[in-house]
Design an enzyme around this catalytic site. Structure first.
Site, PDB file in Angstrom:
ATOM      1  N   HIS A 122       0.845  -1.189   0.000  1.00 12.34           N
ATOM      2  CA  HIS A 122       0.000   0.000   0.000  1.00 12.34           C
ATOM      3  C   HIS A 122       0.883   1.242   0.000  1.00 12.34           C
ATOM      4  O   HIS A 122       2.099   1.157   0.160  1.00 12.34           O
ATOM      5  CB  HIS A 122      -0.932   0.008   1.206  1.00 12.34           C
ATOM      6  CG  HIS A 122      -2.071  -0.961   1.090  1.00 12.34           C
ATOM      7  ND1 HIS A 122      -3.105  -0.780   0.204  1.00 12.34           N
ATOM      8  CD2 HIS A 122      -2.317  -2.129   1.735  1.00 12.34           C
ATOM      9  CE1 HIS A 122      -3.957  -1.788   0.314  1.00 12.34           C
ATOM     10  NE2 HIS A 122      -3.497  -2.617   1.234  1.00 12.34           N
ATOM     11  N   ASP A 152       0.598   6.777  -4.010  1.00 12.42           N
ATOM     12  CA  ASP A 152      -0.499   6.342  -4.874  1.00 12.42           C
ATOM     13  C   ASP A 152      -0.727   7.312  -6.033  1.00 12.42           C
ATOM     14  O   ASP A 152      -0.727   6.911  -7.203  1.00 12.42           O
ATOM     15  CB  ASP A 152      -1.798   6.218  -4.068  1.00 12.42           C
ATOM     16  CG  ASP A 152      -1.912   4.885  -3.357  1.00 12.42           C
ATOM     17  OD1 ASP A 152      -1.024   4.035  -3.522  1.00 12.42           O
ATOM     18  OD2 ASP A 152      -2.899   4.698  -2.621  1.00 12.42           O
TER      19      ASP A 152
END
EC number: 5.1.99.4
Length: 260
Positions: A122, A152
């Site tokens: 992540h 991200d």
């Protein structure tokens, strides 16, 4: 619109992939998002300007439909870990044989090679491995991630957009597509070039949280206000610092009056 006439096939994923495709759609590209069977909506809420269809890529029929789509498209954007598309017989060698002009964009956390390439992760993991996470946080406290924006969306989605745009430009010269290996670890590390290039300067000579730009300076930080909210102060230059001091001194002398 700059990308009018460009067609993009986006394989459904989370956060960085949908954001990348949305940016392309915002600038005029025709984006088709390929969803998995059983998925009901885009969890990332980044479907603006896209059409969608459902394909089971594990079935020959679904894979065949995707190949036909890619044969007449400009860009394929896929978010899977290394080796997944090859296992489905949808790797770049096959799809670019069908369409040599296809730009095959691979957007992952760790990239297509190396010991981490087949591992899940992540934003906070990619941020840590890039080294940037070690620089963010208050003095004496644990490092903390600034939401999931850096790895991200900036190091992943936006850097992938840049790679696709570069490949589209290069194709105007060569007539051929490329394979883009965009990954969030390297993208975030690249974004932080200024941080590493100035590491030995006076900007970062103190431990985390004690430098001018990381909360260690009273003129470049945040403060709680009397109404329970917060304010950000950025007064690095002497003329702005002088105005800050003037304003603070005026508030101390005349707390009920507005300071111009």
């Amino acid at each position: 619109m700059a990308l009018r006439g460009i067609s993009v096939v986006e394989l459904a994923g989370l956060a960085p992939g949908p954001f990348c495709a949305m940016v392309l759609a915002d600038f005029g590209a025709r984006v088709v998002r390929v969803e998995r069977p059983g998925s009901h909506y885009d969890m990332s809420r980044l479907g603006r300007g896209k059409r969608s269809l459902v394909l089971d890529l594990k079935q020959p029929r679904g894979a065949a439909v995707l190949r036909r789509l890619c044969a007449r498209s400009d860009v394929l954007l896929e978010p899977f870990r290394s080796g997944v598309m090859e296992k489905l017989q949808l790797g770049p060698e096959i799809l670019q044989r069908d369409n040599p002009r296809l730009i095959y964009a691979r957007l992952t956390g760790f990239g297509q090679s190396g010991s981490f390439s087949r591992l899940a992760g992540h934003d906070i993991n990619y941020l840590a491995l890039s080294g940037v996470l070690s620089k963010i946080g208050r003095n004496g406290e644990n490092p903390y991630a600034p939401l999931n924006l850096l790895a991200d969306f900036a190091g992943g989605g936006l850097m992938c957009v840049f790679g696709i745009m570069m490949a589209l430009f290069e194709r105007t010269r060569s007539g051929k597509g490329q394979v883009i290996d965009a990954n969030m670890v390297e993208g975030t590390a690249y974004l932080s070039s200024f941080l590493w290039k100035t590491q030995k300067s006076s900007l970062w000579e103190a431990p985390r949280g004690q430098n001018m730009l990381d909360g260690g300076a009273p003129f470049y930080t945040t403060y709680r206000t009397a109404d329970g909210e917060f304010m950000a102060v950025g007064a690095i230059e002497p003329q702005f610092y002088e105005l800050l001091i003037k304003g603070c001194w005026g508030m101390l002398q005349f707390p009920s009056q507005k300071i111009a």
